[in-house]
Design a protein around this motif. Structure first.
Motif, PDB file in Angstrom:
ATOM      1  N   GLY A  75      -6.238 -32.790  -0.589  1.00 48.28           N
ATOM      2  CA  GLY A  75      -6.746 -32.347  -1.576  1.00 48.28           C
ATOM      3  C   GLY A  75      -6.818 -30.392  -0.837  1.00 48.28           C
ATOM      4  N   GLU A  76      -5.642 -30.242   0.672  1.00 48.00           N
ATOM      5  CA  GLU A  76      -6.236 -28.943   0.913  1.00 48.00           C
ATOM      6  C   GLU A  76      -5.057 -28.088   0.569  1.00 48.00           C
ATOM      7  N   GLY A  77      -5.166 -27.448  -0.826  1.00 50.12           N
ATOM      8  CA  GLY A  77      -3.817 -26.366  -1.101  1.00 50.12           C
ATOM      9  C   GLY A  77      -4.703 -25.334  -0.291  1.00 50.12           C
ATOM     10  N   TRP A  78      -3.859 -24.521  -0.706  1.00 54.56           N
ATOM     11  CA  TRP A  78      -4.196 -22.716   0.072  1.00 54.56           C
ATOM     12  C   TRP A  78      -3.630 -21.560  -1.305  1.00 54.56           C
ATOM     13  N   THR A  79      -5.113 -21.225  -1.001  1.00 50.33           N
ATOM     14  CA  THR A  79      -4.745 -20.018  -1.737  1.00 50.33           C
ATOM     15  C   THR A  79      -4.463 -18.381  -1.882  1.00 50.33           C
ATOM     16  N   TYR A  80      -3.775 -18.004  -1.974  1.00 57.54           N
ATOM     17  CA  TYR A  80      -3.084 -16.144  -1.942  1.00 57.54           C
ATOM     18  C   TYR A  80      -2.406 -16.336  -3.366  1.00 57.54           C
ATOM     19  N   ALA A  81      -3.735 -14.941  -3.690  1.00 59.32           N
ATOM     20  CA  ALA A  81      -4.039 -14.494  -4.800  1.00 59.32           C
ATOM     21  C   ALA A  81      -2.972 -13.200  -4.933  1.00 59.32           C
ATOM     22  N   ALA A  82      -2.158 -13.067  -5.424  1.00 55.84           N
ATOM     23  CA  ALA A  82      -1.064 -11.463  -5.939  1.00 55.84           C
ATOM     24  C   ALA A  82      -1.635 -10.555  -5.775  1.00 55.84           C
ATOM     25  N   ARG A  83      -2.145  -9.087  -5.513  1.00 59.78           N
ATOM     26  CA  ARG A  83      -3.392  -8.257  -5.810  1.00 59.78           C
ATOM     27  C   ARG A  83      -2.174  -7.512  -6.534  1.00 59.78           C
ATOM     28  N   GLU A  84      -0.927  -7.745  -5.599  1.00 63.11           N
ATOM     29  CA  GLU A  84       0.615  -6.060  -5.831  1.00 63.11           C
ATOM     30  C   GLU A  84       1.677  -7.133  -6.123  1.00 63.11           C
ATOM     31  N   ARG A  85       2.446  -6.438  -6.682  1.00 57.66           N
ATOM     32  CA  ARG A  85       4.036  -7.566  -7.002  1.00 57.66           C
ATOM     33  C   ARG A  85       4.629  -6.329  -7.856  1.00 57.66           C
ATOM     34  N   HIS A  86       6.194  -6.606  -7.283  1.00 55.63           N
ATOM     35  CA  HIS A  86       7.288  -5.944  -7.400  1.00 55.63           C
ATOM     36  C   HIS A  86       8.367  -7.123  -7.812  1.00 55.63           C
ATOM     37  N   VAL A  87       9.192  -6.433  -8.251  1.00 51.78           N
ATOM     38  CA  VAL A  87      10.670  -7.491  -9.103  1.00 51.78           C
ATOM     39  C   VAL A  87      11.522  -6.779  -9.780  1.00 51.78           C
ATOM     40  N   THR A  88      12.217  -6.832  -8.546  1.00 49.39           N
ATOM     41  CA  THR A  88      14.214  -6.016  -9.381  1.00 49.39           C
ATOM     42  C   THR A  88      14.717  -7.169  -9.514  1.00 49.39           C
ATOM     43  N   LEU A  89      15.099  -6.693 -10.485  1.00 49.49           N
ATOM     44  CA  LEU A  89      16.747  -7.890 -11.282  1.00 49.49           C
ATOM     45  C   LEU A  89      17.828  -7.400 -10.200  1.00 49.49           C
ATOM     46  N   ASP A 101       8.622  -7.709  -3.360  1.00 51.42           N
ATOM     47  CA  ASP A 101       7.614  -8.131  -3.059  1.00 51.42           C
ATOM     48  C   ASP A 101       6.797  -8.047  -3.358  1.00 51.42           C
ATOM     49  N   GLU A 102       5.103  -8.329  -2.538  1.00 49.29           N
ATOM     50  CA  GLU A 102       3.880  -9.335  -2.555  1.00 49.29           C
ATOM     51  C   GLU A 102       2.749  -8.781  -1.888  1.00 49.29           C
ATOM     52  N   GLY A 116      11.161 -11.827  -1.354  1.00 50.02           N
ATOM     53  CA  GLY A 116      11.802 -12.810  -0.908  1.00 50.02           C
ATOM     54  C   GLY A 116      12.379 -12.619  -1.953  1.00 50.02           C
ATOM     55  N   MET A 117      13.240 -13.561  -2.363  1.00 51.05           N
ATOM     56  CA  MET A 117      14.297 -13.917  -3.888  1.00 51.05           C
ATOM     57  C   MET A 117      13.622 -15.205  -4.754  1.00 51.05           C
ATOM     58  N   THR A 201      13.423   0.303  -1.671  1.00 56.28           N
ATOM     59  CA  THR A 201      12.273   0.140  -1.025  1.00 56.28           C
ATOM     60  C   THR A 201      11.929   0.007   0.607  1.00 56.28           C
ATOM     61  N   TYR A 202      11.647   1.072   1.302  1.00 53.27           N
ATOM     62  CA  TYR A 202      10.909  -0.133   2.651  1.00 53.27           C
ATOM     63  C   TYR A 202       9.775   0.202   2.741  1.00 53.27           C
ATOM     64  N   ILE A 203       8.959  -0.671   3.383  1.00 52.77           N
ATOM     65  CA  ILE A 203       7.900  -1.450   3.824  1.00 52.77           C
ATOM     66  C   ILE A 203       7.454  -1.327   5.186  1.00 52.77           C
ATOM     67  N   GLY A 204       7.104  -0.550   5.319  1.00 55.01           N
ATOM     68  CA  GLY A 204       5.738  -1.140   6.815  1.00 55.01           C
ATOM     69  C   GLY A 204       5.151  -1.894   6.964  1.00 55.01           C
ATOM     70  N   THR A 205       4.891  -1.837   8.545  1.00 54.06           N
ATOM     71  CA  THR A 205       3.717  -2.794   8.850  1.00 54.06           C
ATOM     72  C   THR A 205       2.539  -2.662   8.420  1.00 54.06           C
ATOM     73  N   ASP A 206       1.803  -1.888   7.960  1.00 49.87           N
ATOM     74  CA  ASP A 206       0.773  -1.667   7.719  1.00 49.87           C
ATOM     75  C   ASP A 206       0.782  -2.183   5.521  1.00 49.87           C
ATOM     76  N   VAL A 207      -0.283  -2.338   5.311  1.00 45.85           N
ATOM     77  CA  VAL A 207      -0.093  -2.453   3.885  1.00 45.85           C
ATOM     78  C   VAL A 207      -0.243  -1.362   3.555  1.00 45.85           C
ATOM     79  N   THR A 208      -0.569  -0.796   3.035  1.00 42.65           N
ATOM     80  CA  THR A 208      -0.429   0.434   2.611  1.00 42.65           C
ATOM     81  C   THR A 208       1.141   1.041   2.216  1.00 42.65           C
ATOM     82  N   GLU A 209       2.351   0.931   3.466  1.00 44.37           N
ATOM     83  CA  GLU A 209       3.185   1.402   3.698  1.00 44.37           C
ATOM     84  C   GLU A 209       4.437   1.207   2.694  1.00 44.37           C
ATOM     85  N   ARG A 210       4.362   1.288   1.560  1.00 48.14           N
ATOM     86  CA  ARG A 210       5.350   0.701   0.423  1.00 48.14           C
ATOM     87  C   ARG A 210       6.468   2.334   0.658  1.00 48.14           C
TER      88      ARG A 210
END
Length: 306
Positions: A75-89, A101-102, A116-117, A201-210
């Motif tokens: 009963g030990e799931g893990w919680t990752y809640a998206a606060r930002e997300r971008h989807v490209t078709l 990316d999220e 991911g995809m 889109t280029y995403i850097g190592t800091d979370v603010t870098e999108r």
């Protein structure tokens, strides 16, 4: 079925493919949070590859389900809640592949990031590729990557094997990635940016870098103008041709060596345009944190952000 549920079903079918794909990610995260193994497994494509935070972690669907089974059984799931997300078709009439990316919030690890995809079969979207990481803020990067380099020197982390380029399309995509790294190393800005799609889109190592290409160009060109590039040398790479009739999209993940930062990882998407050239549509760079250091480092990152 009630009229209300029937109306919701109709609305779901009428929603944009990007919205349906995003909803599939929400369902996956929600199933993991409540330790619902059946629903979580159903959100994953049969050909799934899941890339964990450490470079040794690269699981197919069967291996990932085996890893998760005892956790969910307790009963030990893990919680990752998206606060930002971008989807490209993907550029194919089928509207059946999308990349994303999220930015995620984790009660255990704080800020996380996923790229991911997704693929669609009928009306159902499922996760085909997922890469998870914990972004290191710029003001902590030098110290933490030094710690990681020292740890890996004493306790080497062996990269997990991945899919080699075994189609002409994957080989072409790999050549584009190699050319990108060469251009960055030689500060060849003209070649570097010509290897990216106009809407990349280029995403850097800091979370603010999108960054959009315009934003990333503004950041990078002053360095290139001074003859100062950056060198990331691929030491392992996996490539996947997306299941599209156009055979025009390749997903990749690669482990990189950097003299400055040690081990890095790149993930993203390479696409073939109407002119026949392969260019990068998404590139995300991260510093993988070895599992033995992850809880301590992510706790320090959270403390620094508060």
């Amino acid at each position: 079925m009630s009229l209300f549920l029937a109306a919701l079903a109709v609305l779901s079918l009428q929603s944009a493919p990007e919205e349906q794909a995003a909803a599939a990610l929400d369902r996956m995260h929600a199933a993991a949070a409540r330790a619902d193994s059946a629903a979580w497994a159903d959100s994953l494509a049969p050909d799934l590859v899941w890339v964990g935070n450490e470079t040794s972690e690269r699981w197919n669907r069967e291996a990932l389900l085996a890893f998760a089974a005892p956790v969910f059984a307790r009963g030990e799931g893990w919680t990752y809640a998206a606060r930002e997300r971008h989807v490209t078709l993907a550029p194919d009439p089928c509207a059946c592949v999308a990349w994303f990316d999220e930015v995620l919030d984790s009660a255990t690890y704080g800020t996380a990031r996923g790229e991911g995809m997704l693929v669609r079969s009928g009306d159902d979207w499922r996760v085909l590729r997922y890469a998870l990481s914990y972004p290191i803020p710029n003001d902590l990067a030098n110290g933490m990557t030094d710690e990681i380099k020292a740890f890996e020197a004493a306790t080497p982390v062996v990269d997990a094997p991945g899919e080699a380029a075994d189609t002409p399309e994957e080989t072409a995509a790999a050549a584009t990635l190699d050319a990108l790294h060469r251009a960055a190393s030689t500060a060849d800005g003209a070649t570097y940016f010509d290897l990216l799609t106009p809407d990349a889109t280029y995403i850097g190592t800091d979370v603010t870098e999108r960054w959009s290409i315009a934003e990333f160009r503004s950041y990078a060109e002053p360095y290139f103008a001074r003859g100062k590039g950056w060198t990331y040398t691929p030491r392992s790479r996996a490539l996947t041709l997306a299941p599209l009739d156009c055979r025009c999209v390749v997903w990749f993940d690669e482990a990189l060596d950097s003299q400055s930062y040690g081990t890095s990882r790149g993930t993203g998407v390479v696409v073939r345009g109407e002119d026949g050239r392969w260019r990068i549509a998404l590139y995300a760079l991260t510093f993988p944190i070895p599992n033995a250091l992850a809880r301590d480092m992510t706790a320090r990152i959270r403390a620094a952000q508060q």
